[in-house]
Motif scaffolding. Structure first.
Motif, PDB file in Angstrom:
ATOM      1  N   HIS A  96      14.277  10.708  -2.575  1.00  0.00           N
ATOM      2  CA  HIS A  96      14.433  11.708  -4.050  1.00  0.00           C
ATOM      3  C   HIS A  96      14.467  11.693  -5.414  1.00  0.00           C
ATOM      4  O   HIS A  96      13.732  10.855  -5.835  1.00  0.00           O
ATOM      5  N   TYR A  97      15.596  12.137  -6.129  1.00  0.00           N
ATOM      6  CA  TYR A  97      14.977  11.348  -8.198  1.00  0.00           C
ATOM      7  C   TYR A  97      15.040  10.174  -8.407  1.00  0.00           C
ATOM      8  O   TYR A  97      14.137  10.085  -9.147  1.00  0.00           O
ATOM      9  N   ALA A  98      15.173   9.347  -7.208  1.00  0.00           N
ATOM     10  CA  ALA A  98      14.573   7.632  -7.642  1.00  0.00           C
ATOM     11  C   ALA A  98      13.420   7.910  -7.347  1.00  0.00           C
ATOM     12  O   ALA A  98      13.291   6.111  -7.930  1.00  0.00           O
ATOM     13  N   VAL A  99      12.427   8.570  -6.725  1.00  0.00           N
ATOM     14  CA  VAL A  99      10.813   8.017  -7.179  1.00  0.00           C
ATOM     15  C   VAL A  99      10.218   8.756  -8.671  1.00  0.00           C
ATOM     16  O   VAL A  99       9.865   8.365  -8.917  1.00  0.00           O
ATOM     17  N   GLU A 100      11.279   8.992  -9.199  1.00  0.00           N
ATOM     18  CA  GLU A 100      10.470   8.935 -10.762  1.00  0.00           C
ATOM     19  C   GLU A 100      11.392   8.206 -11.123  1.00  0.00           C
ATOM     20  O   GLU A 100      12.663   8.223 -11.515  1.00  0.00           O
ATOM     21  N   GLY A 107       6.161   3.278 -14.340  1.00  0.00           N
ATOM     22  CA  GLY A 107       4.486   3.420 -13.151  1.00  0.00           C
ATOM     23  C   GLY A 107       3.955   2.506 -12.862  1.00  0.00           C
ATOM     24  O   GLY A 107       3.786   2.324 -10.772  1.00  0.00           O
ATOM     25  N   GLN A 108       3.475   1.382 -13.220  1.00  0.00           N
ATOM     26  CA  GLN A 108       2.698   0.306 -12.696  1.00  0.00           C
ATOM     27  C   GLN A 108       3.690  -0.447 -11.155  1.00  0.00           C
ATOM     28  O   GLN A 108       2.924  -0.554  -9.973  1.00  0.00           O
ATOM     29  N   GLN A 109       4.889  -0.366 -11.315  1.00  0.00           N
ATOM     30  CA  GLN A 109       5.681  -1.214 -10.302  1.00  0.00           C
ATOM     31  C   GLN A 109       5.970  -0.360  -9.483  1.00  0.00           C
ATOM     32  O   GLN A 109       5.479  -1.309  -7.866  1.00  0.00           O
ATOM     33  N   PHE A 110       6.137   0.850  -9.571  1.00  0.00           N
ATOM     34  CA  PHE A 110       6.558   1.593  -8.009  1.00  0.00           C
ATOM     35  C   PHE A 110       4.656   2.178  -6.948  1.00  0.00           C
ATOM     36  O   PHE A 110       5.587   1.956  -6.493  1.00  0.00           O
ATOM     37  N   LEU A 111       4.200   2.310  -8.666  1.00  0.00           N
ATOM     38  CA  LEU A 111       2.700   2.385  -7.616  1.00  0.00           C
ATOM     39  C   LEU A 111       2.901   0.680  -6.793  1.00  0.00           C
ATOM     40  O   LEU A 111       2.056   0.838  -5.523  1.00  0.00           O
ATOM     41  N   ASP A 112       2.928  -0.230  -6.978  1.00  0.00           N
ATOM     42  CA  ASP A 112       2.627  -1.197  -6.326  1.00  0.00           C
ATOM     43  C   ASP A 112       3.799  -1.664  -5.012  1.00  0.00           C
ATOM     44  O   ASP A 112       3.221  -1.648  -4.020  1.00  0.00           O
ATOM     45  N   TRP A 113       5.016  -1.266  -5.654  1.00  0.00           N
ATOM     46  CA  TRP A 113       6.490  -1.902  -4.569  1.00  0.00           C
ATOM     47  C   TRP A 113       5.900  -0.228  -3.080  1.00  0.00           C
ATOM     48  O   TRP A 113       6.372  -0.966  -2.197  1.00  0.00           O
ATOM     49  N   ILE A 114       6.125   0.682  -4.040  1.00  0.00           N
ATOM     50  CA  ILE A 114       6.230   2.001  -3.257  1.00  0.00           C
ATOM     51  C   ILE A 114       5.474   2.440  -2.781  1.00  0.00           C
ATOM     52  O   ILE A 114       5.278   3.479  -2.136  1.00  0.00           O
ATOM     53  N   GLY A 115       4.308   2.654  -3.618  1.00  0.00           N
ATOM     54  CA  GLY A 115       2.457   2.951  -3.081  1.00  0.00           C
ATOM     55  C   GLY A 115       2.680   4.209  -4.034  1.00  0.00           C
ATOM     56  O   GLY A 115       1.271   5.148  -4.349  1.00  0.00           O
ATOM     57  N   GLY A 116       3.778   5.369  -4.505  1.00  0.00           N
ATOM     58  CA  GLY A 116       3.844   6.255  -5.377  1.00  0.00           C
ATOM     59  C   GLY A 116       4.781   6.506  -5.717  1.00  0.00           C
ATOM     60  O   GLY A 116       5.653   5.561  -5.639  1.00  0.00           O
ATOM     61  N   TYR A 117       4.868   7.276  -7.394  1.00  0.00           N
ATOM     62  CA  TYR A 117       6.147   7.570  -7.968  1.00  0.00           C
ATOM     63  C   TYR A 117       5.632   8.755  -8.876  1.00  0.00           C
ATOM     64  O   TYR A 117       4.928  10.133  -9.029  1.00  0.00           O
ATOM     65  N   PHE A 118       6.622   9.779  -8.535  1.00  0.00           N
ATOM     66  CA  PHE A 118       7.213  10.979  -9.436  1.00  0.00           C
ATOM     67  C   PHE A 118       6.560  10.762 -11.458  1.00  0.00           C
ATOM     68  O   PHE A 118       7.320  10.378 -11.582  1.00  0.00           O
ATOM     69  N   GLU A 119       5.594  11.068 -11.487  1.00  0.00           N
ATOM     70  CA  GLU A 119       5.328  10.887 -12.846  1.00  0.00           C
ATOM     71  C   GLU A 119       5.264  12.111 -14.175  1.00  0.00           C
ATOM     72  O   GLU A 119       4.882  13.861 -12.860  1.00  0.00           O
ATOM     73  N   GLY A 184       5.403  22.356 -17.898  1.00  0.00           N
ATOM     74  CA  GLY A 184       6.369  20.881 -18.685  1.00  0.00           C
ATOM     75  C   GLY A 184       6.632  19.753 -17.897  1.00  0.00           C
ATOM     76  O   GLY A 184       5.605  19.786 -17.019  1.00  0.00           O
ATOM     77  N   PRO A 185       7.368  19.673 -18.264  1.00  0.00           N
ATOM     78  CA  PRO A 185       7.367  17.794 -18.042  1.00  0.00           C
ATOM     79  C   PRO A 185       8.005  17.803 -16.141  1.00  0.00           C
ATOM     80  O   PRO A 185       7.397  16.849 -15.635  1.00  0.00           O
ATOM     81  N   HIS A 186       8.728  18.395 -15.507  1.00  0.00           N
ATOM     82  CA  HIS A 186       8.746  19.056 -14.417  1.00  0.00           C
ATOM     83  C   HIS A 186       8.393  20.188 -13.413  1.00  0.00           C
ATOM     84  O   HIS A 186       8.858  20.347 -12.268  1.00  0.00           O
ATOM     85  N   SER A 187       8.489  20.921 -13.695  1.00  0.00           N
ATOM     86  CA  SER A 187       7.725  22.315 -13.742  1.00  0.00           C
ATOM     87  C   SER A 187       6.807  22.305 -13.393  1.00  0.00           C
ATOM     88  O   SER A 187       6.363  23.386 -12.102  1.00  0.00           O
ATOM     89  N   GLY A 188       5.815  22.296 -14.020  1.00  0.00           N
ATOM     90  CA  GLY A 188       4.409  22.895 -13.786  1.00  0.00           C
ATOM     91  C   GLY A 188       2.773  21.712 -14.937  1.00  0.00           C
ATOM     92  O   GLY A 188       3.493  22.037 -15.825  1.00  0.00           O
TER      93      GLY A 188
END
Length: 271
Positions: A96-100, A107-119, A184-188
Motif C-alpha cells: 500500500h502506501y509503503a510503495v510511495e 526512487g532509483q533504489q525502489f526501481l532496483d529493489w522492487i521494480g517500481g514505486y508510486f511517483e 495534483g501530486p496524487h490525484s491526476g
C-alpha cells in the motif's frame, strides 16, 4: 543450519481513520496466518515504525513494509542499511502506501529493489473497484481466482524502463471515474489521464527477481483492514510475503481460514 525462513514485518505508526491503514493489526494478522499455516517460516513483527534494534534484520530472508510512505516513509533514514541487505539477497515487499517514496531520495533504489514505486505527479491514489479478470501465471497468484474488490488501488506506477524484469501480478483497467479529481501530486496528471482514456491495464501488484538473488514485490491495495476477509486478497498477500522470502508457494496458495470479526478487530490502533 536451520531451513526456517525468517521474515521481518515492519508495521508503520497509526494513521488515517479507524479501520484504514491498520498497519499494526494487519502485520500481526499476517504473522498469525503465516506462522500457523506454513511450515519452515518464522514471521516477526516490529510495530509502530522502523525497529530501533540494529540487529532486527539479522538472518532475515525478507522484509515486508506496511506503513505510510512519501516523505515520512520509515525506510528513508535507513536506505544504506537496506541497501546492504539487498546486496545480500534479502527480499523486500512494500504494501500500500509503503510503495510511495520521494523520487529524488529513493526512487532509483525502489526501481532496483522492487521494480517500481508510486511517483508523485505521475501515479494516483483513487478509491475504485478493480476487476481482476485474468491473473498472471506466477507463484504469488497460486490459489487465487479472478475477483472484484474496492480499495484505494494506487496505479500508474513508475516502473523500470520497458518493465525490465518486472512481472505484473494483479492488473485491471481503471474506470474513467478515477479521473474525476483535478490534477495534483496524487490525484491526476496528463499522462495518467491518457492511460485511463486508452483503457490501459494498470499494474497493482508486481514482482521482480533481482540480479543479487533477492526478490522484490509491490502491492498497491491494502487501505481497508476489513478487506483481509476477502480470500483472494488475503491469499495474494500471504503468498507475496512468503515468495519474497524465497519460499515455495503451494499449488493451491497458502491456505488461511477467513478471520472472524473478533480476529480482524484485534490489535486495531487506538484512533
Amino acid at each position: 543450519m536451520s531451513e526456517t525462513k525468517k521474515i521481518v514485518l515492519v508495521a508503520g505508526r497509526p494513521s488515517h481513520g479507524a479501520g484504514d491503514h491498520e498497519h499494526n493489526a494487519g502485520c500481526l494478522l499476517f504473522k498469525k496466518l503465516l506462522n500457523e499455516n506454513m511450515d519452515g517460516v518464522e514471521v516477526v513483527v516490529h510495530q509502530n515504525g522502523w525497529p530501533e534494534d540494529p540487529n532486527a534484520f539479522a538472518g532475515a530472508s525478507a522484509i515486508a513494509i506496511y506503513s505510510d510512505g512519501g516523505g515520512g516513509h520509515p525506510i528513508l533514514p535507513h536506505l544504506d542499511q537496506v541497501g546492504e541487505l539487498m546486496q545480500q539477497g534479502v527480499g523486500l515487499a512494500c504494501l500500500h502506501y509503503a510503495v510511495e517514496v520521494p523520487r529524488e531520495e529513493a526512487g532509483q533504489q525502489f526501481l532496483d529493489w522492487i521494480g517500481g514505486y508510486f511517483e508523485m505527479h505521475w501515479s494516483v491514489n483513487p478509491m475504485w473497484e478493480a476487476n481482476f479478470e485474468s491473473l498472471t501465471d506466477h507463484p504469488v497468484n497460486r490459489g487465487i481466482t479472478p475477483f472484484l474488490l474496492k480499495d484505494e488501488w494506487y496505479f500508474h506506477m513508475r516502473f523500470r524502463e520497458n518493465m525490465d524484469g518486472v512481472t505484473p501480478l494483479l492488473s485491471a483497467a481503471a474506470p474513467e471515474s478515477t479521473m474525476e479529481r483535478p490534477d495534483g501530486p496524487h490525484s491526476g496528471n496528463p499522462a495518467v489521464r491518457d492511460s485511463v482514456a486508452n483503457g490501459d491495464l494498470q499494474h497493482l501488484g508486481w514482482a521482480v527477481e533481482r540480479a543479487d538473488g533477492g526478490r522484490g514485490l509491490g502491492f498497491t491495495g491494502g487501505h481497508f483492514h476489513q478487506n483481509w476477509d476477502n480470500r483472494d486478497l488475503r491469499t495474494f498477500v500471504l503468498n507475496a510475503i512468503a515468495w519474497t522470502a524465497g519460499i515455495d508457494i503451494p499449488e493451491g496458495g497458502i491456505p488461511s481460514p477467513t478471520p472472524s470479526q473478533d480476529e480482524l478487530d484485534a490489535n486495531l490502533d487506538p484512533k
